[in-house]
Each structure stands twice: as structure tokens, then as C-alpha cells.
Design a protein around this motif. Structure first.
Motif, PDB file in Angstrom:
ATOM      1  N   ALA A  52      33.575  51.563  10.479  1.00  9.48           N
ATOM      2  CA  ALA A  52      34.247  50.751  11.198  1.00  9.48           C
ATOM      3  C   ALA A  52      35.827  50.597  11.175  1.00  9.48           C
ATOM      4  O   ALA A  52      36.574  50.860  12.067  1.00  9.48           O
ATOM      5  CB  ALA A  52      33.750  49.391  11.251  1.00  9.48           C
ATOM      6  N   CYS A  53      36.151  50.903   9.850  1.00 13.22           N
ATOM      7  CA  CYS A  53      37.710  51.062   9.748  1.00 13.22           C
ATOM      8  C   CYS A  53      38.287  52.124   9.745  1.00 13.22           C
ATOM      9  O   CYS A  53      39.386  52.321  10.559  1.00 13.22           O
ATOM     10  CB  CYS A  53      37.793  50.592   7.939  1.00 13.22           C
ATOM     11  SG  CYS A  53      37.414  49.347   7.358  1.00 13.22           S
ATOM     12  N   CYS A  54      37.615  53.395   9.703  1.00 15.28           N
ATOM     13  CA  CYS A  54      37.818  54.587  10.364  1.00 15.28           C
ATOM     14  C   CYS A  54      38.081  54.676  11.877  1.00 15.28           C
ATOM     15  O   CYS A  54      38.939  55.298  12.362  1.00 15.28           O
ATOM     16  CB  CYS A  54      36.987  55.723   9.911  1.00 15.28           C
ATOM     17  SG  CYS A  54      36.985  55.952   8.074  1.00 15.28           S
ATOM     18  N   CYS A  55      37.197  54.163  12.485  1.00 16.07           N
ATOM     19  CA  CYS A  55      37.201  54.096  14.217  1.00 16.07           C
ATOM     20  C   CYS A  55      38.554  53.182  14.377  1.00 16.07           C
ATOM     21  O   CYS A  55      39.219  53.576  15.486  1.00 16.07           O
ATOM     22  CB  CYS A  55      35.922  53.686  14.517  1.00 16.07           C
ATOM     23  SG  CYS A  55      34.564  54.580  14.460  1.00 16.07           S
ATOM     24  N   CYS A  57      41.204  52.494  12.640  1.00 15.20           N
ATOM     25  CA  CYS A  57      42.406  52.912  12.528  1.00 15.20           C
ATOM     26  C   CYS A  57      42.687  54.413  13.261  1.00 15.20           C
ATOM     27  O   CYS A  57      43.976  54.688  13.429  1.00 15.20           O
ATOM     28  CB  CYS A  57      42.374  53.366  10.818  1.00 15.20           C
ATOM     29  SG  CYS A  57      42.513  52.184   9.922  1.00 15.20           S
ATOM     30  N   SER A  58      41.747  55.050  13.511  1.00 18.00           N
ATOM     31  CA  SER A  58      41.762  56.258  14.384  1.00 18.00           C
ATOM     32  C   SER A  58      42.549  55.754  15.799  1.00 18.00           C
ATOM     33  O   SER A  58      43.328  56.557  16.422  1.00 18.00           O
ATOM     34  CB  SER A  58      40.647  56.990  14.517  1.00 18.00           C
ATOM     35  OG  SER A  58      39.760  56.320  15.332  1.00 18.00           O
ATOM     36  N   ARG A  59      42.176  54.502  16.312  1.00 17.43           N
ATOM     37  CA  ARG A  59      42.398  54.124  17.465  1.00 17.43           C
ATOM     38  C   ARG A  59      43.897  53.590  17.283  1.00 17.43           C
ATOM     39  O   ARG A  59      44.932  53.754  18.127  1.00 17.43           O
ATOM     40  CB  ARG A  59      41.689  53.060  18.173  1.00 17.43           C
ATOM     41  CG  ARG A  59      40.509  53.575  18.633  1.00 17.43           C
ATOM     42  CD  ARG A  59      39.694  52.479  19.336  1.00 17.43           C
ATOM     43  NE  ARG A  59      38.531  52.874  19.505  1.00 17.43           N
ATOM     44  CZ  ARG A  59      37.144  52.154  19.696  1.00 17.43           C
ATOM     45  NH1 ARG A  59      37.510  50.779  19.573  1.00 17.43           N
ATOM     46  NH2 ARG A  59      36.127  52.616  20.168  1.00 17.43           N
TER      47      ARG A  59
END
Length: 80
Positions: A52-55, A57-59
Motif C-alpha cells: 500500500a505504501c509503495c502504491c 508513493c508511486s502515485r
């Protein structure tokens, strides 16, 4: 709770976990299964949080603002 209390609590929890791991080979099968179910649950929650954090941050951090697509309204054609 002060930092020292938190550190002591974390150390005590780590010791309990270490003792549980040392006694695991001699434990009953039900206890072993329960222990691994708990570990699997914790690992699943942690991996979901990381994903969830990666998704997120990628946005947010990709450097480009969110581009909204323009919607064009289609007008009906009138045949005379």
C-alpha cells in the motif's frame, strides 16, 4: 510511556519470542500450527502495508501531477 519503558517492553517481548522459538521443536503439533498461523498473519499484514505504501508513493512521488482526462460531450446530430 517513555522511550526507556518502550525499549524494555520491546526487549521483554523479544525474549519471550526467542524462548518460544527455542521450545518449538519440542512443542505439540497444534501449538506449532498456531504459532505459524500467527506468524503468517503478521507477515501478511506487513506485506500489505508495504504494498500500500509503495502504491501510494508511486502515485504521489512520480513527479507529474495527476492528469484528468477530458470528457467531451457528444451532441446529437439533427437531420433535417
Amino acid at each position: 510511556m517513555s522511550y526507556k519503558d518502550f525499549q524494555n517492553e520491546l526487549y521483554a517481548t523479544g525474549n519471550k519470542l526467542w524462548l518460544k522459538l527455542q521450545r518449538l521443536p519440542k512443542a505439540e503439533p497444534v501449538e506449532i500450527v498456531c504459532f505459524f498461523v500467527i506468524i503468517l498473519f503478521i507477515a501478511t499484514i506487513l506485506s500489505m502495508m508495504i504494498i500500500a505504501c509503495c502504491c501510494c508513493c508511486s502515485r504521489c512521488c512520480n513527479g507529474s501531477p495527476h492528469q484528468k482526462t477530458r470528457r467531451i460531450q457528444v451532441q446529437p446530430t439533427v437531420h433535417a
